[in-house]
Design a protein around this motif. Structure first.
Motif, PDB file in Angstrom:
ATOM      1  N   SER A  31       0.438  -1.136  -0.328  1.00 40.59           N
ATOM      2  CA  SER A  31      -0.103   0.094  -0.075  1.00 40.59           C
ATOM      3  C   SER A  31       0.725   1.112  -0.192  1.00 40.59           C
ATOM      4  O   SER A  31       0.666   2.040  -0.491  1.00 40.59           O
ATOM      5  CB  SER A  31      -0.732  -0.124   1.323  1.00 40.59           C
ATOM      6  OG  SER A  31      -0.432   0.679   2.910  1.00 40.59           O
ATOM      7  N   SER A  80       2.391   2.514   2.256  1.00 42.07           N
ATOM      8  CA  SER A  80       1.402   3.506   3.827  1.00 42.07           C
ATOM      9  C   SER A  80       2.421   3.656   4.547  1.00 42.07           C
ATOM     10  O   SER A  80       3.097   2.456   5.788  1.00 42.07           O
ATOM     11  CB  SER A  80       0.198   3.244   4.881  1.00 42.07           C
ATOM     12  OG  SER A  80      -0.410   3.533   5.422  1.00 42.07           O
ATOM     13  N   VAL A 100       5.041  13.708   0.092  1.00 37.74           N
ATOM     14  CA  VAL A 100       4.722  12.464   0.375  1.00 37.74           C
ATOM     15  C   VAL A 100       3.915  11.829  -1.111  1.00 37.74           C
ATOM     16  O   VAL A 100       3.904  12.025  -2.155  1.00 37.74           O
ATOM     17  CB  VAL A 100       2.475  13.033   0.320  1.00 37.74           C
ATOM     18  CG1 VAL A 100       1.828  12.380   0.612  1.00 37.74           C
ATOM     19  CG2 VAL A 100       2.634  14.069   1.255  1.00 37.74           C
ATOM     20  N   GLU A 106       2.557   8.258  -3.448  1.00 39.42           N
ATOM     21  CA  GLU A 106       0.977   7.395  -3.594  1.00 39.42           C
ATOM     22  C   GLU A 106       0.569   6.278  -2.564  1.00 39.42           C
ATOM     23  O   GLU A 106       1.694   5.885  -1.831  1.00 39.42           O
ATOM     24  CB  GLU A 106       0.974   6.995  -5.175  1.00 39.42           C
ATOM     25  CG  GLU A 106       0.710   8.188  -5.516  1.00 39.42           C
ATOM     26  CD  GLU A 106      -0.317   8.852  -6.453  1.00 39.42           C
ATOM     27  OE1 GLU A 106      -1.447   7.805  -5.651  1.00 39.42           O
ATOM     28  OE2 GLU A 106       0.061  10.249  -5.905  1.00 39.42           O
ATOM     29  N   ILE A 107      -0.738   6.782  -1.281  1.00 41.69           N
ATOM     30  CA  ILE A 107      -0.921   5.418  -0.573  1.00 41.69           C
ATOM     31  C   ILE A 107      -1.807   4.804  -1.437  1.00 41.69           C
ATOM     32  O   ILE A 107      -3.005   5.394  -1.400  1.00 41.69           O
ATOM     33  CB  ILE A 107      -0.805   6.012   0.740  1.00 41.69           C
ATOM     34  CG1 ILE A 107       0.304   6.963   0.891  1.00 41.69           C
ATOM     35  CG2 ILE A 107      -1.300   5.148   1.286  1.00 41.69           C
ATOM     36  CD1 ILE A 107      -0.182   7.425   2.299  1.00 41.69           C
ATOM     37  N   GLY A 146      -5.415   3.092  -0.004  1.00 41.68           N
ATOM     38  CA  GLY A 146      -5.866   3.695   0.638  1.00 41.68           C
ATOM     39  C   GLY A 146      -6.994   2.200   1.416  1.00 41.68           C
ATOM     40  O   GLY A 146      -6.758   2.644   2.965  1.00 41.68           O
ATOM     41  N   SER A 166      -6.634   6.771   8.671  1.00 39.42           N
ATOM     42  CA  SER A 166      -6.342   7.405   7.356  1.00 39.42           C
ATOM     43  C   SER A 166      -6.139   6.823   6.743  1.00 39.42           C
ATOM     44  O   SER A 166      -6.488   7.347   5.501  1.00 39.42           O
ATOM     45  CB  SER A 166      -4.436   6.859   7.609  1.00 39.42           C
ATOM     46  OG  SER A 166      -3.405   7.436   9.234  1.00 39.42           O
ATOM     47  N   ILE A 184      -7.955   8.859   2.933  1.00 40.71           N
ATOM     48  CA  ILE A 184      -7.235   8.934   2.106  1.00 40.71           C
ATOM     49  C   ILE A 184      -8.453   8.283   0.623  1.00 40.71           C
ATOM     50  O   ILE A 184      -8.792   8.783  -0.269  1.00 40.71           O
ATOM     51  CB  ILE A 184      -6.382   7.575   2.246  1.00 40.71           C
ATOM     52  CG1 ILE A 184      -5.112   8.440   2.766  1.00 40.71           C
ATOM     53  CG2 ILE A 184      -5.957   7.441   0.936  1.00 40.71           C
ATOM     54  CD1 ILE A 184      -4.139   7.502   3.242  1.00 40.71           C
ATOM     55  N   ASN A 222      -9.007  11.257  -0.773  1.00 39.30           N
ATOM     56  CA  ASN A 222      -7.668  11.199  -1.191  1.00 39.30           C
ATOM     57  C   ASN A 222      -6.927  12.182  -0.744  1.00 39.30           C
ATOM     58  O   ASN A 222      -5.946  12.705  -1.074  1.00 39.30           O
ATOM     59  CB  ASN A 222      -7.330  11.498  -2.117  1.00 39.30           C
ATOM     60  CG  ASN A 222      -6.114  11.099  -3.862  1.00 39.30           C
ATOM     61  OD1 ASN A 222      -5.354  10.068  -2.707  1.00 39.30           O
ATOM     62  ND2 ASN A 222      -5.745  11.969  -4.298  1.00 39.30           N
ATOM     63  N   THR A 230      -3.708  12.431   1.361  1.00 39.55           N
ATOM     64  CA  THR A 230      -2.337  11.270   1.322  1.00 39.55           C
ATOM     65  C   THR A 230      -2.041  11.803   3.314  1.00 39.55           C
ATOM     66  O   THR A 230      -1.156  11.562   3.243  1.00 39.55           O
ATOM     67  CB  THR A 230      -1.655  10.702  -0.028  1.00 39.55           C
ATOM     68  OG1 THR A 230      -1.235  12.466  -0.453  1.00 39.55           O
ATOM     69  CG2 THR A 230      -2.678  10.248  -0.311  1.00 39.55           C
ATOM     70  N   ASP A 273      -0.993  10.149   6.487  1.00 43.17           N
ATOM     71  CA  ASP A 273      -0.505   9.775   7.067  1.00 43.17           C
ATOM     72  C   ASP A 273       0.165   9.784   7.595  1.00 43.17           C
ATOM     73  O   ASP A 273       0.975   9.237   9.115  1.00 43.17           O
ATOM     74  CB  ASP A 273      -0.081   8.952   5.312  1.00 43.17           C
ATOM     75  CG  ASP A 273       0.545   7.325   6.370  1.00 43.17           C
ATOM     76  OD1 ASP A 273       0.047   6.305   6.592  1.00 43.17           O
ATOM     77  OD2 ASP A 273       1.683   7.571   5.554  1.00 43.17           O
TER      78      ASP A 273
END
Length: 349
Positions: free
Chosen positions: A77, A79, A151, A153-154, A156, A207, A211, A215, A217, A220
């Motif tokens: 993910s 994260s 930051v 991309e995660i 979610g 979080s 997300i 969205n 992010t 996090d």
């Protein structure tokens, strides 16, 4: 203690300190009772240790069983919150394994070289667990700082699913450890790790929701910092407790002033001095003291000692009691520290 009572004690102390009864010298065995030694509550302590060991084993199975899943989920993910939570779980498993190892070491019998055995091993394990929480918090804050700068991309959805599962596992582990933590500093150290991980799981879930829905992010690393601060704060009380034991401070639940006053109220006792009260390990407190008795006291000294030990055992929950009886303090070189004569209870604050 009232002023008149304090004056009486101080006066009697001075009288016996200056009046030398040659037939009762400090080194004379007739002036001492080397049988004034007692143990108490070992069966109960053994039961508590058995329950603590079972709790730690169950928690270890729960944590280790889910740990790998959370590590993989964190990598997939992207994260930080999930990876930091996975890191907590790894340290949870290590802390619980350390606690179990310390309990095994502590069960080794005393010897001539280690007269209290290895009971302090559990305290040292608790200290290592407390300090490791501070290191984890520092690492999370360091990583969060870099994540805020850039930051990533995660994913979610995956983060949310794994976070919920982790939260359930941590709640179960914390519930298992909670009862035993009241009786063992060692188990408390492992519980603090699990509670820190539980807070991390809550942060992961929050979080993940934000997300997926917004969205957002940046939440996090922000929540990761907040969780790290909570982890450091929650471990502070354990850190203080451990260092207090290592410095052989008086346990919080024992009022030395009241203990001395209650013993001095026993007929035949003139003064309690050279008092030491400390914790050997969780649930095992010790007391040593010199008891100055009235030279004219003609009743059974053994009965007097039994009453003094009963006060320590039943009223103050002290297991390991050693009392030395004297009829004069002449030749007694220990620090008498008789400040309890001026107070009947521990001062507030």
């Amino acid at each position: 203690m009232t002023g008149s009572h304090s004056g009486k004690r101080v006066g009697e102390h001075r009288h016996h300190a200056t009046h030398d009864h040659h037939s009762h010298d400090h080194d004379d065995h007739s002036g001492h009772d080397h049988h004034g030694h007692g143990h108490h509550g070992h069966d109960h302590s053994h039961d508590l240790r058995g329950a603590s060991k079972r709790s730690l084993t169950i928690a270890l199975i729960l944590i280790a069983g889910f740990m790998l899943t959370e590590v993989v989920g964190g990598i997939l993910s992207g994260s930080l919150a999930l990876l930091s939570d996975a890191g907590h779980m790894i340290t949870d498993a290590a802390s619980i394994a350390l606690a179990l190892f310390a309990m095994k070491v502590a069960e080794r019998p005393p010897s001539a070289e280690r007269t209290f055995g290895y009971r302090r091993a559990e305290v040292l394990a608790a200290m290592m667990n407390a300090l490791s929480l501070w290191l984890i918090a520092a690492w999370v804050i360091f990583e969060a700082y870099h994540r805020i700068q850039d930051v990533p991309e995660i994913e979610g959805g995956l983060m949310l699913v794994v976070g919920i599962l982790g939260l359930l596992v941590n709640v179960a582990a914390a519930w298992v450890l909670h009862r035993s933590s009241k009786h063992s500093m060692n188990v408390e150290g492992a519980l603090r790790h699990v509670m820190a991980d539980l807070m991390g799981s809550v942060g992961v879930v929050i979080s993940g929701i934000l997300i997926v829905t917004l969205n957002w992010t940046i939440i996090d690393p922000i929540l990761s910092v907040l969780i790290a601060a909570l982890v450091a704060h929650s471990s502070w009380s354990l850190t203080v407790k451990v260092f207090k034991v290592l410095l052989e401070g008086v346990p919080d639940h024992i009022d030395v002033y009241r203990l001395c006053s209650d013993m001095e109220d026993v007929e035949g006792v003139t003064l309690i001095h050279d008092v030491h009260v400390w914790t050997i390990s969780s649930g095992l407190e010790a007391l040593t003291a010199h008891v100055l008795i009235d030279p004219s006291f003609e009743a059974d000294t053994e009965a007097l000692l039994r009453r003094l030990r009963r006060i320590a055992h039943e009223d103050f929950e002290i297991d390991h009691v050693t009392i030395q009886v004297e009829e004069t303090v002449t030749g007694c070189t220990e620090d008498h520290h008789v400040g309890h004569l001026l107070a009947r209870s521990r001062p507030l604050g």
